[in-house]
Design a protein around this motif. Structure first.
Motif, short mmCIF file in Angstrom:
data_model
loop_
_atom_site.label_atom_id
_atom_site.label_comp_id
_atom_site.label_asym_id
_atom_site.label_seq_id
_atom_site.Cartn_x
_atom_site.Cartn_y
_atom_site.Cartn_z
N ALA A 1 -12.23 16.83 -10.54
CA ALA A 1 -11.51 15.75 -9.65
C ALA A 1 -12.39 15.02 -8.58
O ALA A 1 -13.42 15.57 -8.69
CB ALA A 1 -10.49 16.17 -9.51
N PRO A 2 -11.79 13.66 -8.95
CA PRO A 2 -12.79 12.62 -7.70
C PRO A 2 -11.83 13.46 -5.90
O PRO A 2 -10.76 13.84 -5.56
CB PRO A 2 -12.04 11.03 -7.45
CG PRO A 2 -10.56 11.53 -8.46
CD PRO A 2 -11.08 12.42 -9.33
N ALA B 1 -13.04 2.96 -4.79
CA ALA B 1 -12.65 3.32 -4.25
C ALA B 1 -12.52 2.20 -3.28
O ALA B 1 -13.20 1.83 -2.36
CB ALA B 1 -12.94 4.80 -3.50
N PRO C 1 -7.48 16.24 -3.13
CA PRO C 1 -8.74 15.53 -3.01
C PRO C 1 -8.54 16.51 -1.92
O PRO C 1 -8.75 16.70 -1.17
CB PRO C 1 -8.99 14.57 -3.33
CG PRO C 1 -7.90 13.89 -2.70
CD PRO C 1 -6.34 14.79 -2.68
N ASP D 1 -11.89 12.54 -1.60
CA ASP D 1 -12.57 11.66 -0.21
C ASP D 1 -13.13 12.00 0.24
O ASP D 1 -13.97 13.15 0.44
CB ASP D 1 -11.11 11.69 0.39
CG ASP D 1 -9.80 10.95 -0.36
OD1 ASP D 1 -9.75 11.12 -1.23
OD2 ASP D 1 -8.60 12.18 0.49
N GLN E 1 -16.22 6.76 -10.42
CA GLN E 1 -15.56 7.86 -10.61
C GLN E 1 -15.24 9.09 -10.04
O GLN E 1 -14.18 9.49 -9.80
CB GLN E 1 -15.64 7.98 -12.44
CG GLN E 1 -16.84 9.30 -12.38
CD GLN E 1 -18.16 8.63 -12.31
OE1 GLN E 1 -18.40 7.52 -12.58
NE2 GLN E 1 -19.20 9.33 -12.98
N ARG F 1 -12.14 9.00 -4.78
CA ARG F 1 -10.98 8.46 -4.43
C ARG F 1 -10.95 7.62 -3.09
O ARG F 1 -10.63 6.28 -3.33
CB ARG F 1 -9.91 9.64 -4.49
CG ARG F 1 -8.09 9.31 -4.01
CD ARG F 1 -7.23 10.56 -4.08
NE ARG F 1 -7.30 10.34 -2.76
CZ ARG F 1 -6.49 10.16 -1.98
NH1 ARG F 1 -5.27 9.37 -2.56
NH2 ARG F 1 -6.48 10.55 -0.50
N ARG F 2 -11.17 7.81 -2.61
CA ARG F 2 -10.99 6.97 -1.13
C ARG F 2 -12.79 7.04 0.07
O ARG F 2 -12.85 8.31 -0.03
CB ARG F 2 -9.99 7.39 -0.03
CG ARG F 2 -8.19 7.06 -0.85
CD ARG F 2 -8.15 6.00 -0.48
NE ARG F 2 -7.11 5.76 -0.71
CZ ARG F 2 -5.81 5.26 -2.10
NH1 ARG F 2 -7.10 5.71 -3.04
NH2 ARG F 2 -4.98 5.42 -2.08
#
Length: 298
Positions: free
Chosen positions: A103-104, A234, A36, A106, A126, A129-130
């Motif tokens: 897509a997720p 996350a 990501p 950071d 959603q 990710r981080r």
């Protein structure tokens, strides 16, 4: 002027139209399949270029994108006489739709940007990710009884709007940066000054809409903010400098215990304190910050 900092990784300037405004982004590295992008958002009266030193310190040559918020840096001003916090969420949402629609990502925010990313991660869990918050403490809760006085102040300031004073030279801008943060090295201040200000017939003006300095007529409601924080899904990293900036900013109006109770509501939270660092920890300790980020993001 002293020697000017020479970036190890040179960014690419791009401009995206988001929600009717032309926004400036800085992009480092290339898209890596399966990895990501790391999106960075700056604080109040700052610019996306502020993250250059941390990007240079990253060992992994990953894709990093920094945004200039509306009315800051090279992004367009709002065209209004006031700025509203939900607009930052809207701009960030539009940015992620452009950069990583499927897509997720950071996501990292500093100070005001840290507050934005925390709320956003609770509203759009959603998409992340981080999550990393650099000294985005939030603010003291404000009683509804303060509304009349705040609204009066805002209306009065609209009649006599704030201005930003010009600086004679870029060296003066760099000196201002170092006055704000004595830890900032002279070569880094000289480099930042080129991104923090632009030349005008009156002198060098900060790349910021003076309207950001208006009193905010919308009161800060802790309960509303925490309702978002509790929904963060996350893994989240909180990083602060060893200097006590919370007390410096707010004194007894925002006790440390209040902030600690807020952080306790965030699921999956990790914490780090960077030594010999203040509020601008990405300027003070970029190498230590980069190492901690890579450990967390990997």
């Amino acid at each position: 002027m002293p020697d000017v900092y020479a970036p190890h990784r040179v960014h690419q300037d791009e401009f995206l139209h988001l929600r009717g405004l032309r926004h400036h982004i800085l992009r480092w590295g290339q898209t890596v399949p399966g990895q990501p992008p790391l999106i960075m958002v700056h604080g109040w009266m700052d610019v996306g270029a502020s993250f250059q030193f941390v990007v240079d310190a990253l060992k992994q040559d990953r894709e990093v994108v920094a945004l200039d918020w509306r009315g800051f840096g090279l992004s367009e001003m709002s065209g209004s006489d006031s700025y509203w916090f939900p607009d930052y969420l809207g701009d960030l949402d539009a940015l992620l739709d452009r950069l990583s629609p499927d897509a997720p990502v950071d996501l990292l925010g500093h100070s005001m940007g840290g507050n934005v990313v925390m709320s956003y991660a609770g509203v759009r869990p959603q998409r992340i990710r981080r999550l990393v918050n650099l000294e985005g403490f939030g603010m003291p809760d404000v009683s509804p009884a303060a509304a009349p006085e705040r609204l009066t102040r805002w209306l009065d300031e609209l009649k006599d709007p704030p201005t930003l004073r010009p600086y004679a030279t870029l060296a003066d801008v760099a000196e201002r940066l170092r006055k704000n943060n004595p830890r900032l090295a002279a070569d880094k201040a000289a480099w930042l000054a080129q991104h923090w200000a632009r030349e005008t017939p009156e002198g060098f003006l900060l790349n910021a809409d003076p309207a950001h300095k208006l009193a905010n007529p919308v009161l800060y409601r802790k309960a509303e903010v925490l309702a978002c924080w509790q929904r963060i899904a996350a893994p989240t990293l909180w990083i602060e400098g060893s200097d006590d900036q919370l007390t410096r900013f707010w004194g007894t109006r925002y006790p440390r215990d209040d902030f600690e109770a807020r952080l306790a509501l965030v699921p999956g939270l990790e914490r780090t304190v960077l030594q010999d660092a203040g509020h601008m920890l990405h300027h003070d300790q970029p190498e230590a910050l980069a190492a901690r980020l890579e450990l967390f993001l990997d």
